[in-house]
Scaffold this active site. Structure first.
Site, PDB file in Angstrom:
ATOM      1  N   GLY A 277       0.817  -1.207   0.000  1.00  0.00           N
ATOM      2  CA  GLY A 277       0.000   0.000   0.000  1.00  0.00           C
ATOM      3  C   GLY A 277       0.850   1.256   0.000  1.00  0.00           C
ATOM      4  O   GLY A 277       2.022   1.219  -0.359  1.00  0.00           O
TER       5      GLY A 277
ATOM      6  N   GLY B 249       5.717   4.944  -8.530  1.00  0.00           N
ATOM      7  CA  GLY B 249       6.451   3.703  -8.789  1.00  0.00           C
ATOM      8  C   GLY B 249       5.489   2.529  -8.910  1.00  0.00           C
ATOM      9  O   GLY B 249       5.612   1.695  -9.818  1.00  0.00           O
ATOM     10  N   HIS B 250       4.511   2.450  -7.979  1.00  0.00           N
ATOM     11  CA  HIS B 250       3.521   1.369  -8.057  1.00  0.00           C
ATOM     12  C   HIS B 250       2.680   1.505  -9.336  1.00  0.00           C
ATOM     13  O   HIS B 250       2.318   0.506  -9.957  1.00  0.00           O
ATOM     14  CB  HIS B 250       2.588   1.408  -6.838  1.00  0.00           C
ATOM     15  CG  HIS B 250       3.274   1.128  -5.535  1.00  0.00           C
ATOM     16  ND1 HIS B 250       3.493   2.105  -4.588  1.00  0.00           N
ATOM     17  CD2 HIS B 250       3.791  -0.016  -5.022  1.00  0.00           C
ATOM     18  CE1 HIS B 250       4.114   1.571  -3.546  1.00  0.00           C
ATOM     19  NE2 HIS B 250       4.305   0.288  -3.783  1.00  0.00           N
TER      20      HIS B 250
ATOM     21  N   GLY C 185       9.246  -4.165  -8.242  1.00  0.00           N
ATOM     22  CA  GLY C 185      10.115  -3.052  -8.616  1.00  0.00           C
ATOM     23  C   GLY C 185      11.587  -3.441  -8.519  1.00  0.00           C
ATOM     24  O   GLY C 185      11.992  -4.144  -7.586  1.00  0.00           O
TER      25      GLY C 185
ATOM     26  N   GLN D 173      15.349  -8.192  -3.194  1.00  0.00           N
ATOM     27  CA  GLN D 173      14.027  -8.831  -3.064  1.00  0.00           C
ATOM     28  C   GLN D 173      13.646  -9.513  -4.392  1.00  0.00           C
ATOM     29  O   GLN D 173      13.211 -10.669  -4.417  1.00  0.00           O
ATOM     30  CB  GLN D 173      12.992  -7.776  -2.690  1.00  0.00           C
ATOM     31  CG  GLN D 173      11.548  -8.204  -2.889  1.00  0.00           C
ATOM     32  CD  GLN D 173      10.549  -7.217  -2.304  1.00  0.00           C
ATOM     33  OE1 GLN D 173      10.407  -7.133  -1.100  1.00  0.00           O
ATOM     34  NE2 GLN D 173       9.839  -6.478  -3.128  1.00  0.00           N
TER      35      GLN D 173
ATOM     36  N   VAL E  74      11.416   4.145 -10.417  1.00  0.00           N
ATOM     37  CA  VAL E  74      10.940   5.494 -10.789  1.00  0.00           C
ATOM     38  C   VAL E  74      11.571   6.480  -9.801  1.00  0.00           C
ATOM     39  O   VAL E  74      11.620   6.212  -8.589  1.00  0.00           O
ATOM     40  CB  VAL E  74       9.397   5.573 -10.737  1.00  0.00           C
ATOM     41  CG1 VAL E  74       8.907   6.974 -11.105  1.00  0.00           C
ATOM     42  CG2 VAL E  74       8.793   4.533 -11.676  1.00  0.00           C
TER      43      VAL E  74
ATOM     44  N   SER F 231       7.509   4.299  -0.494  1.00  0.00           N
ATOM     45  CA  SER F 231       6.430   4.670   0.434  1.00  0.00           C
ATOM     46  C   SER F 231       7.012   5.330   1.680  1.00  0.00           C
ATOM     47  O   SER F 231       6.354   6.119   2.349  1.00  0.00           O
ATOM     48  CB  SER F 231       5.634   3.425   0.840  1.00  0.00           C
ATOM     49  OG  SER F 231       5.116   2.815  -0.316  1.00  0.00           O
ATOM     50  N   ARG F 232       8.276   5.001   2.005  1.00  0.00           N
ATOM     51  CA  ARG F 232       8.893   5.553   3.227  1.00  0.00           C
ATOM     52  C   ARG F 232       9.326   7.013   3.042  1.00  0.00           C
ATOM     53  O   ARG F 232       9.616   7.682   4.030  1.00  0.00           O
ATOM     54  CB  ARG F 232      10.092   4.702   3.645  1.00  0.00           C
ATOM     55  CG  ARG F 232       9.675   3.332   4.198  1.00  0.00           C
ATOM     56  CD  ARG F 232      10.838   2.591   4.849  1.00  0.00           C
ATOM     57  NE  ARG F 232      10.371   1.458   5.627  1.00  0.00           N
ATOM     58  CZ  ARG F 232      10.368   0.184   5.213  1.00  0.00           C
ATOM     59  NH1 ARG F 232      10.796  -0.105   4.002  1.00  0.00           N
ATOM     60  NH2 ARG F 232       9.923  -0.774   6.000  1.00  0.00           N
TER      61      ARG F 232
HETATM   62  O1  PAF Z   1       7.972  -4.733  -1.850  1.00  0.00           O
HETATM   63  C1  PAF Z   1       6.994  -4.801  -1.076  1.00  0.00           C
HETATM   64  O2  PAF Z   1       6.147  -3.909  -1.037  1.00  0.00           O
HETATM   65  C2  PAF Z   1       6.857  -6.015  -0.183  1.00  0.00           C
HETATM   66  O3  PAF Z   1       8.106  -6.477   0.234  1.00  0.00           O
HETATM   67  C3  PAF Z   1       6.033  -7.155  -0.808  1.00  0.00           C
HETATM   68  C4  PAF Z   1       6.728  -7.740  -2.031  1.00  0.00           C
HETATM   69  C5  PAF Z   1       4.656  -6.641  -1.204  1.00  0.00           C
HETATM   70  C6  PAF Z   1       5.864  -8.290   0.201  1.00  0.00           C
HETATM   71  O4  PAF Z   1       5.237  -7.860   1.366  1.00  0.00           O
END
Ligand code: PAF
Length: 309
Positions: free
Chosen positions: A35, A40-41, A151, A157, A180, A190-191
Site C-alpha cells: 500500500g 512507482g507502483h 520493482g 528482493q 521510478v 512509500s517511506r
Molecule cells: O515490496 C513490497 O512492497 C513487499 O516487500 C512485498 C513484495 C509486497 C511483500 O510484502
C-alpha cells in the site's frame, strides 16, 4: 461480500478472493504491494496491464518482514487513496486482507531465504527476506497469478523471489520494472513520506552516490565503489546526516560481492542508510564490459578497395 468500486472488485477475505478469482478468464498479473501507493507502483500496474488480461493488486503490510525495532506500526496505511489509484489505473481486483486473514495463527512453516537472504539487506535486517518470501508465496497460492511484477528498486528482493520461483518450481513468471525517481534522482518509496524537508535533502545523496559510482564503471569495480563512497562520506557530514548501512557492488543474481578487478558482466551497486529514523535503500544496475579488442595491426583488409598505383 466483496465491494465493487466501478469495475474494481475489492476482496478482503480468502473466500471473496476465491470467488473473484474463479471469474477471471485469460491471464492474470499480480502486483504485490504494502500500500501507500505512489508513481512507482503505478508503473508496476501499467506493466501488468500491458502483460495480462486481468490485473490484481494486493495491499498488505506484512508483519513477518519487519524486525522488532522497525517501522511496522507507523508504516503508512492509506487504503482509500490506494483504491482510488487502483481504480484510476484500471486495476480489476484488489486483495486487501487483514492480518488475521493472512495469518489466522502464527505460521510454523515458512520460507527460508538461504545464503542470499543473509547478506547485504538481509544482514542489515535479519529475518526480513524469510518474512517477505513467505508472504509472497502465500499471495501466489491465494491469487494464483500467471505473472507477478516487482520493482527493481528492491533488487535483492526481486533476485530472491526469482530464486524462490526457480528453486520451488512455482508456476509464476516474475517480472521486474525499472525504478521510478524524483527529478533529483531520489528513488520513489512509500517511506519517503516520513522525511522532513531537511531529511529529504540529505536523502538525495544516496542516488547521487550511486550515479557517481556508475559514471566510473569504465575504470573497474574498485573505482566504482570509491567514487560512490566519496559522495557518501559527504552525506555523512550533512545535517541531518546519512548514516550508512552498506555500499556494495554485487552480482545481481546471487548478491555475492564483486571484488575481482578484472570482472566483466552485470553488477548491481546497492546502498542503504538511515536518514533520521527512515531506512532508505537504492541501487543501480551496471555492466562491466571486457576491454576493447584492438584490431591486429598487420591484418590485411580483404574488403578494402584495391590501391591505385
Ligand atoms: O515490496 C513490497 O512492497 C513487499 O516487500 C512485498 C513484495 C509486497 C511483500 O510484502
Amino acid at each position: 461480500m466483496a465491494e465493487q468500486a466501478g469495475t474494481l472488485v475489492v476482496s478482503r477475505t480468502r473466500e471473496e478472493l476465491a470467488a473473484a478469482r474463479s471469474g477471471v478468464r485469460g491471464t492474470l498479473a499480480l502486483v504485490p504491494t504494502m500500500g501507500a501507493l505512489h508513481e512507482g507502483h503505478r508503473s508496476l500496474i501499467r506493466l501488468a496491464r500491458e502483460s495480462a488480461d486481468t490485473v490484481a493488486v494486493s495491499i498488505f503490510v506484512n508483519p513477518l518482514q519487519f524486525g522488532p525495532d522497525e517501522d511496522f506500526d507507523r508504516y503508512p496505511r492509506t487504503l482509500d487513496d490506494d483504491l482510488a489509484i487502483c481504480a484510476a489505473e484500471g486495476v480489476d481486483l484488489v486483495f486487501a486482507p487483514s492480518g488475521s486473514v493472512m495469518y489466522p495463527s502464527r505460521p510454523q512453516v515458512t520460507i527460508k531465504s538461504g545464503p542470499m537472504g543473509a547478506v547485504v539487506e538481509g544482514a542489515a535486517r535479519p529475518g526480513h527476506f524469510d518474512g517477505m518470501l513467505t508472504v509472497v508465496m502465500k499471495l501466489f497460492q491465494l491469487v494464483r497469478p500467471d505473472m507477478a511484477i516487482f520493482g527493481e528498486k528492491d533488487a535483492q528482493q526481486l533476485a530472491m523471489i526469482r530464486r524462490m520461483v526457480a528453486d520451488l518450481n512455482v508456476p509464476v513468471e516474475v517480472m521486474g520494472a525499472p525504478t521510478v525517481r524524483e527529478p533529483d534522482g531520489l528513488a520513489l518509496s512509500s517511506r519517503n513520506r516520513y522525511l522532513s524537508a531537511a531529511e529529504r535533502e540529505t536523502a538525495a545523496f544516496l542516488s547521487t552516490a550511486l550515479r557517481a559510482g556508475a559514471d566510473a564503471v569504465g575504470a573497474g569495480p574498485a573505482e566504482v565503489v570509491r567514487a560512490a563512497r566519496t559522495v557518501l562520506d559527504k552525506a555523512a557530514t550533512a545535517d541531518p546526516p546519512l548514516v550508512m548501512d552498506y555500499l556494495v557492488l554485487v552480482d545481481p543474481s546471487t548478491f555475492v560481492e564483486i571484488d575481482d578487478a578484472g570482472y566483466t558482466g552485470p553488477a548491481v551497486l546497492a546502498a542503504a542508510g538511515l536518514v533520521g529514523a527512515t531506512h532508505l535503500i537504492d541501487n543501480l544496475p551496471l555492466r562491466f564490459a571486457p576491454p576493447e579488442l584492438a584490431p591486429p595491426e598487420s591484418a590485411p583488409n580483404e574488403f578494402a578497395p584495391p590501391k591505385e598505383s
